[in-house]
Design a protein around this motif. Structure first.
Motif, PDB file in Angstrom:
ATOM      1  N   CYS A   1       0.827  -1.202   0.000  1.00  0.00           N
ATOM      2  CA  CYS A   1       0.000   0.000   0.000  1.00  0.00           C
ATOM      3  C   CYS A   1       0.861   1.251   0.000  1.00  0.00           C
ATOM      4  O   CYS A   1       1.990   1.258   0.471  1.00  0.00           O
ATOM      5  N   SER A   2       0.298   2.327  -0.532  1.00  0.00           N
ATOM      6  CA  SER A   2       1.008   3.600  -0.606  1.00  0.00           C
ATOM      7  C   SER A   2       0.940   4.329   0.734  1.00  0.00           C
ATOM      8  O   SER A   2       0.299   3.869   1.682  1.00  0.00           O
ATOM      9  N   ASP A   3       1.557   5.489   0.773  1.00  0.00           N
ATOM     10  CA  ASP A   3       1.524   6.312   1.980  1.00  0.00           C
ATOM     11  C   ASP A   3       0.124   6.824   2.276  1.00  0.00           C
ATOM     12  O   ASP A   3      -0.146   7.291   3.378  1.00  0.00           O
ATOM     13  N   ASP A   4      -0.783   6.767   1.285  1.00  0.00           N
ATOM     14  CA  ASP A   4      -2.166   7.186   1.488  1.00  0.00           C
ATOM     15  C   ASP A   4      -2.911   6.231   2.416  1.00  0.00           C
ATOM     16  O   ASP A   4      -3.940   6.591   2.978  1.00  0.00           O
ATOM     17  N   ALA A   5      -2.429   5.015   2.549  1.00  0.00           N
ATOM     18  CA  ALA A   5      -3.075   4.004   3.386  1.00  0.00           C
ATOM     19  C   ALA A   5      -2.567   4.113   4.826  1.00  0.00           C
ATOM     20  O   ALA A   5      -1.531   4.720   5.093  1.00  0.00           O
ATOM     21  N   GLN A   6      -3.285   3.494   5.725  1.00  0.00           N
ATOM     22  CA  GLN A   6      -2.934   3.542   7.142  1.00  0.00           C
ATOM     23  C   GLN A   6      -1.550   2.947   7.406  1.00  0.00           C
ATOM     24  O   GLN A   6      -0.798   3.450   8.210  1.00  0.00           O
ATOM     25  N   GLY A   7      -1.200   1.889   6.687  1.00  0.00           N
ATOM     26  CA  GLY A   7       0.058   1.200   6.945  1.00  0.00           C
ATOM     27  C   GLY A   7       1.273   1.822   6.288  1.00  0.00           C
ATOM     28  O   GLY A   7       2.358   1.783   6.842  1.00  0.00           O
ATOM     29  N   GLY A   8       1.115   2.388   5.102  1.00  0.00           N
ATOM     30  CA  GLY A   8       2.266   2.930   4.380  1.00  0.00           C
ATOM     31  C   GLY A   8       3.329   1.861   4.158  1.00  0.00           C
ATOM     32  O   GLY A   8       4.513   2.116   4.305  1.00  0.00           O
ATOM     33  N   HIS A   9       2.905   0.658   3.794  1.00  0.00           N
ATOM     34  CA  HIS A   9       3.822  -0.473   3.719  1.00  0.00           C
ATOM     35  C   HIS A   9       4.822  -0.391   2.569  1.00  0.00           C
ATOM     36  O   HIS A   9       5.879  -1.015   2.624  1.00  0.00           O
ATOM     37  N   SER A  10       4.528   0.383   1.542  1.00  0.00           N
ATOM     38  CA  SER A  10       5.491   0.552   0.462  1.00  0.00           C
ATOM     39  C   SER A  10       6.722   1.308   0.973  1.00  0.00           C
ATOM     40  O   SER A  10       7.848   0.925   0.700  1.00  0.00           O
ATOM     41  N   ARG A  11       6.490   2.359   1.733  1.00  0.00           N
ATOM     42  CA  ARG A  11       7.617   3.103   2.330  1.00  0.00           C
ATOM     43  C   ARG A  11       8.383   2.214   3.308  1.00  0.00           C
ATOM     44  O   ARG A  11       9.616   2.242   3.347  1.00  0.00           O
ATOM     45  N   ALA A  12       7.670   1.411   4.075  1.00  0.00           N
ATOM     46  CA  ALA A  12       8.334   0.499   5.011  1.00  0.00           C
ATOM     47  C   ALA A  12       9.231  -0.476   4.250  1.00  0.00           C
ATOM     48  O   ALA A  12      10.341  -0.795   4.699  1.00  0.00           O
ATOM     49  N   HIS A  13       8.769  -0.949   3.083  1.00  0.00           N
ATOM     50  CA  HIS A  13       9.577  -1.846   2.260  1.00  0.00           C
ATOM     51  C   HIS A  13      10.853  -1.141   1.816  1.00  0.00           C
ATOM     52  O   HIS A  13      11.945  -1.718   1.887  1.00  0.00           O
ATOM     53  N   TYR A  14      10.735   0.113   1.390  1.00  0.00           N
ATOM     54  CA  TYR A  14      11.924   0.892   1.004  1.00  0.00           C
ATOM     55  C   TYR A  14      12.886   1.018   2.185  1.00  0.00           C
ATOM     56  O   TYR A  14      14.094   0.829   2.043  1.00  0.00           O
ATOM     57  N   GLU A  15      12.362   1.338   3.364  1.00  0.00           N
ATOM     58  CA  GLU A  15      13.216   1.528   4.531  1.00  0.00           C
ATOM     59  C   GLU A  15      13.927   0.240   4.936  1.00  0.00           C
ATOM     60  O   GLU A  15      15.044   0.274   5.443  1.00  0.00           O
ATOM     61  N   GLU A  16      13.296  -0.913   4.702  1.00  0.00           N
ATOM     62  CA  GLU A  16      13.920  -2.206   5.003  1.00  0.00           C
ATOM     63  C   GLU A  16      14.955  -2.614   3.968  1.00  0.00           C
ATOM     64  O   GLU A  16      15.969  -3.214   4.296  1.00  0.00           O
ATOM     65  N   THR A  17      14.674  -2.332   2.704  1.00  0.00           N
ATOM     66  CA  THR A  17      15.468  -2.904   1.614  1.00  0.00           C
ATOM     67  C   THR A  17      16.336  -1.915   0.850  1.00  0.00           C
ATOM     68  O   THR A  17      17.226  -2.328   0.117  1.00  0.00           O
ATOM     69  N   ASP A  18      16.051  -0.625   0.959  1.00  0.00           N
ATOM     70  CA  ASP A  18      16.702   0.412   0.155  1.00  0.00           C
ATOM     71  C   ASP A  18      16.388   0.282  -1.338  1.00  0.00           C
ATOM     72  O   ASP A  18      17.117   0.799  -2.169  1.00  0.00           O
ATOM     73  N   HIS A  19      15.299  -0.387  -1.689  1.00  0.00           N
ATOM     74  CA  HIS A  19      14.851  -0.421  -3.082  1.00  0.00           C
ATOM     75  C   HIS A  19      14.221   0.936  -3.364  1.00  0.00           C
ATOM     76  O   HIS A  19      13.184   1.264  -2.798  1.00  0.00           O
ATOM     77  N   PRO A  20      14.795   1.751  -4.254  1.00  0.00           N
ATOM     78  CA  PRO A  20      14.457   3.170  -4.328  1.00  0.00           C
ATOM     79  C   PRO A  20      13.196   3.571  -5.085  1.00  0.00           C
ATOM     80  O   PRO A  20      12.607   4.590  -4.757  1.00  0.00           O
ATOM     81  N   VAL A  21      12.770   2.819  -6.114  1.00  0.00           N
ATOM     82  CA  VAL A  21      11.723   3.319  -6.994  1.00  0.00           C
ATOM     83  C   VAL A  21      10.511   2.402  -6.990  1.00  0.00           C
ATOM     84  O   VAL A  21      10.638   1.184  -7.076  1.00  0.00           O
ATOM     85  N   VAL A  22       9.317   3.033  -6.909  1.00  0.00           N
ATOM     86  CA  VAL A  22       8.053   2.305  -6.995  1.00  0.00           C
ATOM     87  C   VAL A  22       7.216   2.911  -8.113  1.00  0.00           C
ATOM     88  O   VAL A  22       7.446   4.040  -8.542  1.00  0.00           O
TER      89      VAL A  22
END
Length: 103
Positions: A63-84
């Protein structure tokens, strides 16, 4: 010297006619196949999501930052994968977390 991100010289990467500096992260992306069209983390927590994004490094969908979880950003912070990119098609929208802008 103008810096776009730590260690990145924006002047060296500038586009023509005042365009935003080119994001070198998009040049390093492999071809990936997106995962299932759902945010697994939100589904596990019983939440809904507003918009799904796909990691262009590994294909992880979250999910994007628009969602309650913001799990896409969390994935970036865990993995350093830069682009979605948005999973919705047709769309060419892409976001670089490192540069904090669309690319």
């Amino acid at each position: 010297m103008t810096l776009d991100a730590p260690g990145a010289n924006a002047t060296d990467c500038a586009g023509l006619n005042g365009q935003a500096p080119r994001c070198h992260h998009i040049d390093q992306l492999p071809a990936v196949r997106p995962g299932l069209p759902e945010c697994a983390e939100c589904r596990h927590l019983g939440r809904t999501w507003a918009r799904l994004l796909v990691c262009l490094t590994c294909g992880w969908v979250a999910c994007s930052d628009d969602a309650q979880g913001g799990h896409s950003r969390a994935h970036y912070e865990e993995t350093d994968h830069p682009v979605v990119a948005t999973l919705a098609s047709p769309s060419t929208w892409r976001w670089c977390y490192v540069h904090r802008r669309t690319v």
